[in-house]
Design a protein around this motif. Structure first.
Motif, PDB file in Angstrom:
ATOM      1  N   ASP A 236       0.803  -1.112  -0.060  1.00  0.00           N
ATOM      2  CA  ASP A 236       0.012  -0.116   0.093  1.00  0.00           C
ATOM      3  C   ASP A 236       0.922   0.920   0.140  1.00  0.00           C
ATOM      4  O   ASP A 236       0.511   2.318  -0.847  1.00  0.00           O
ATOM      5  CB  ASP A 236      -1.015   0.119   1.275  1.00  0.00           C
ATOM      6  N   GLU A 237       1.853   1.249   0.810  1.00  0.00           N
ATOM      7  CA  GLU A 237       2.955   2.224   0.765  1.00  0.00           C
ATOM      8  C   GLU A 237       3.494   2.595  -0.518  1.00  0.00           C
ATOM      9  O   GLU A 237       3.676   3.563  -1.058  1.00  0.00           O
ATOM     10  CB  GLU A 237       3.729   2.340   2.069  1.00  0.00           C
ATOM     11  N   LEU A 238       3.589   1.483  -0.980  1.00  0.00           N
ATOM     12  CA  LEU A 238       4.650   1.388  -2.468  1.00  0.00           C
ATOM     13  C   LEU A 238       3.651   2.009  -3.326  1.00  0.00           C
ATOM     14  O   LEU A 238       4.211   2.861  -4.439  1.00  0.00           O
ATOM     15  CB  LEU A 238       5.085   0.163  -2.823  1.00  0.00           C
ATOM     16  N   ASP A 239       2.479   1.744  -3.549  1.00  0.00           N
ATOM     17  CA  ASP A 239       1.361   2.159  -4.087  1.00  0.00           C
ATOM     18  C   ASP A 239       1.261   3.695  -4.275  1.00  0.00           C
ATOM     19  O   ASP A 239       1.132   4.418  -5.266  1.00  0.00           O
ATOM     20  CB  ASP A 239       0.075   1.327  -3.944  1.00  0.00           C
ATOM     21  N   ASP A 240       1.182   4.182  -2.981  1.00  0.00           N
ATOM     22  CA  ASP A 240       1.387   5.489  -2.683  1.00  0.00           C
ATOM     23  C   ASP A 240       2.499   6.157  -3.396  1.00  0.00           C
ATOM     24  O   ASP A 240       2.088   7.619  -3.902  1.00  0.00           O
ATOM     25  CB  ASP A 240       1.067   6.026  -1.035  1.00  0.00           C
ATOM     26  N   ARG A 241       3.515   5.563  -3.084  1.00  0.00           N
ATOM     27  CA  ARG A 241       5.010   6.376  -3.643  1.00  0.00           C
ATOM     28  C   ARG A 241       4.957   6.166  -5.109  1.00  0.00           C
ATOM     29  O   ARG A 241       5.249   7.253  -5.844  1.00  0.00           O
ATOM     30  CB  ARG A 241       6.254   5.506  -3.179  1.00  0.00           C
ATOM     31  N   LEU A 242       4.455   5.253  -5.507  1.00  0.00           N
ATOM     32  CA  LEU A 242       4.213   5.147  -7.296  1.00  0.00           C
ATOM     33  C   LEU A 242       3.315   6.149  -7.961  1.00  0.00           C
ATOM     34  O   LEU A 242       3.587   6.828  -8.950  1.00  0.00           O
ATOM     35  CB  LEU A 242       3.849   3.778  -7.611  1.00  0.00           C
ATOM     36  N   ALA A 243       2.159   6.296  -7.173  1.00  0.00           N
ATOM     37  CA  ALA A 243       1.229   7.260  -7.412  1.00  0.00           C
ATOM     38  C   ALA A 243       1.651   8.761  -7.487  1.00  0.00           C
ATOM     39  O   ALA A 243       1.705   9.482  -8.439  1.00  0.00           O
ATOM     40  CB  ALA A 243      -0.201   7.331  -6.732  1.00  0.00           C
ATOM     41  N   ASP A 244       2.727   8.928  -6.448  1.00  0.00           N
ATOM     42  CA  ASP A 244       3.350  10.320  -6.539  1.00  0.00           C
ATOM     43  C   ASP A 244       4.069  10.590  -7.561  1.00  0.00           C
ATOM     44  O   ASP A 244       4.373  11.435  -8.240  1.00  0.00           O
ATOM     45  CB  ASP A 244       3.664  10.460  -4.898  1.00  0.00           C
ATOM     46  N   LEU A 245       5.087   9.449  -7.796  1.00  0.00           N
ATOM     47  CA  LEU A 245       6.123   9.372  -8.689  1.00  0.00           C
ATOM     48  C   LEU A 245       5.404   9.626 -10.147  1.00  0.00           C
ATOM     49  O   LEU A 245       5.888  10.338 -11.017  1.00  0.00           O
ATOM     50  CB  LEU A 245       6.869   8.254  -8.696  1.00  0.00           C
ATOM     51  N   ALA A 246       4.404   8.814 -10.550  1.00  0.00           N
ATOM     52  CA  ALA A 246       3.599   8.949 -11.742  1.00  0.00           C
ATOM     53  C   ALA A 246       3.079  10.343 -11.995  1.00  0.00           C
ATOM     54  O   ALA A 246       3.155  10.672 -13.092  1.00  0.00           O
ATOM     55  CB  ALA A 246       2.562   7.775 -11.920  1.00  0.00           C
TER      56      ALA A 246
ATOM     57  N   PRO B 132       5.793  11.215 -15.295  1.00  0.00           N
ATOM     58  CA  PRO B 132       5.173   9.649 -15.877  1.00  0.00           C
ATOM     59  C   PRO B 132       6.163   8.787 -16.983  1.00  0.00           C
ATOM     60  O   PRO B 132       5.842   7.862 -17.321  1.00  0.00           O
ATOM     61  CB  PRO B 132       3.933  10.142 -16.691  1.00  0.00           C
ATOM     62  N   GLN B 133       7.172   9.788 -17.250  1.00  0.00           N
ATOM     63  CA  GLN B 133       8.229   8.785 -18.204  1.00  0.00           C
ATOM     64  C   GLN B 133       9.420   8.481 -17.364  1.00  0.00           C
ATOM     65  O   GLN B 133      10.373   8.081 -18.096  1.00  0.00           O
ATOM     66  CB  GLN B 133       8.764  10.245 -19.206  1.00  0.00           C
ATOM     67  N   VAL B 134       9.423   8.539 -16.111  1.00  0.00           N
ATOM     68  CA  VAL B 134      10.544   7.886 -15.140  1.00  0.00           C
ATOM     69  C   VAL B 134      10.767   6.427 -15.687  1.00  0.00           C
ATOM     70  O   VAL B 134       9.873   5.816 -15.851  1.00  0.00           O
ATOM     71  CB  VAL B 134      10.045   7.968 -13.753  1.00  0.00           C
ATOM     72  N   GLN B 135      12.068   6.053 -15.647  1.00  0.00           N
ATOM     73  CA  GLN B 135      12.437   4.664 -15.740  1.00  0.00           C
ATOM     74  C   GLN B 135      12.078   3.860 -14.408  1.00  0.00           C
ATOM     75  O   GLN B 135      13.125   4.458 -13.371  1.00  0.00           O
ATOM     76  CB  GLN B 135      13.891   4.396 -16.257  1.00  0.00           C
ATOM     77  N   VAL B 136      11.683   2.759 -14.457  1.00  0.00           N
ATOM     78  CA  VAL B 136      11.558   2.126 -13.153  1.00  0.00           C
ATOM     79  C   VAL B 136      12.602   0.807 -13.231  1.00  0.00           C
ATOM     80  O   VAL B 136      12.271  -0.042 -14.286  1.00  0.00           O
ATOM     81  CB  VAL B 136      10.043   1.785 -12.852  1.00  0.00           C
ATOM     82  N   VAL B 137      13.450   0.662 -12.381  1.00  0.00           N
ATOM     83  CA  VAL B 137      14.264  -0.688 -12.431  1.00  0.00           C
ATOM     84  C   VAL B 137      13.752  -1.424 -11.191  1.00  0.00           C
ATOM     85  O   VAL B 137      13.675  -0.776 -10.067  1.00  0.00           O
ATOM     86  CB  VAL B 137      15.744  -0.072 -12.254  1.00  0.00           C
ATOM     87  N   LEU B 138      13.235  -2.595 -11.603  1.00  0.00           N
ATOM     88  CA  LEU B 138      12.698  -3.636 -10.402  1.00  0.00           C
ATOM     89  C   LEU B 138      13.881  -4.448 -10.125  1.00  0.00           C
ATOM     90  O   LEU B 138      13.955  -5.158 -11.138  1.00  0.00           O
ATOM     91  CB  LEU B 138      11.390  -4.174 -11.005  1.00  0.00           C
ATOM     92  N   ARG B 139      14.333  -4.609  -9.126  1.00  0.00           N
ATOM     93  CA  ARG B 139      15.348  -5.571  -8.443  1.00  0.00           C
ATOM     94  C   ARG B 139      14.853  -6.649  -7.824  1.00  0.00           C
ATOM     95  O   ARG B 139      14.000  -6.231  -6.795  1.00  0.00           O
ATOM     96  CB  ARG B 139      16.462  -4.752  -7.834  1.00  0.00           C
TER      97      ARG B 139
END
Length: 108
Positions: free
Chosen positions: A52-62, A66-73
């Motif tokens: 849920d916290e990750l979801d909030d941070r992603l919403a803010d980032l987007a 919206p063109q940010v590169q997301v690296v999922l490790r």
């Protein structure tokens, strides 16, 4: 002597400073935790308590970039479902520049 030299400093019409508040790239890490159902999550260098916290941070980032590169490790010891769930969460925010990296730990 403590005299100030006579110096003319230019005054540009517009600021030449670069605004670094908008990230060009964010690294989200999923780390295996022995005996835990859910992986440990980090958003950049910051630990995230849950999805849920990750979801909030992603919403803010987007909203900001919206063109940010997301690296999922992802720790290779994690089940694919845990990784896929975070990938789906990223997709709900229409962050389409996604790079997935499997690393750390030994495969089960």
């Amino acid at each position: 002597s403590a005299e100030k030299p006579d110096m003319q400093v230019p005054s540009p019409d517009a600021s030449q400073a670069v605004d670094r508040r908008f990230e060009d790239k964010i690294i989200i890490s999923l780390l295996y935790q022995e005996g835990e159902r859910e992986p440990k999550l980090t958003f950049g260098p910051v630990s995230v308590a849950n999805r849920d916290e990750l979801d909030d941070r992603l919403a803010d980032l987007a909203a900001r970039n919206p063109q940010v590169q997301v690296v999922l490790r992802a720790d290779r010891r994690l089940p694919y479902g845990a990784v896929r769930g975070v990938m789906e969460l990223i997709a709900t925010h229409k962050l389409s520049k996604l790079q997935v990296v499997a690393e750390l730990g030994e495969a089960p």
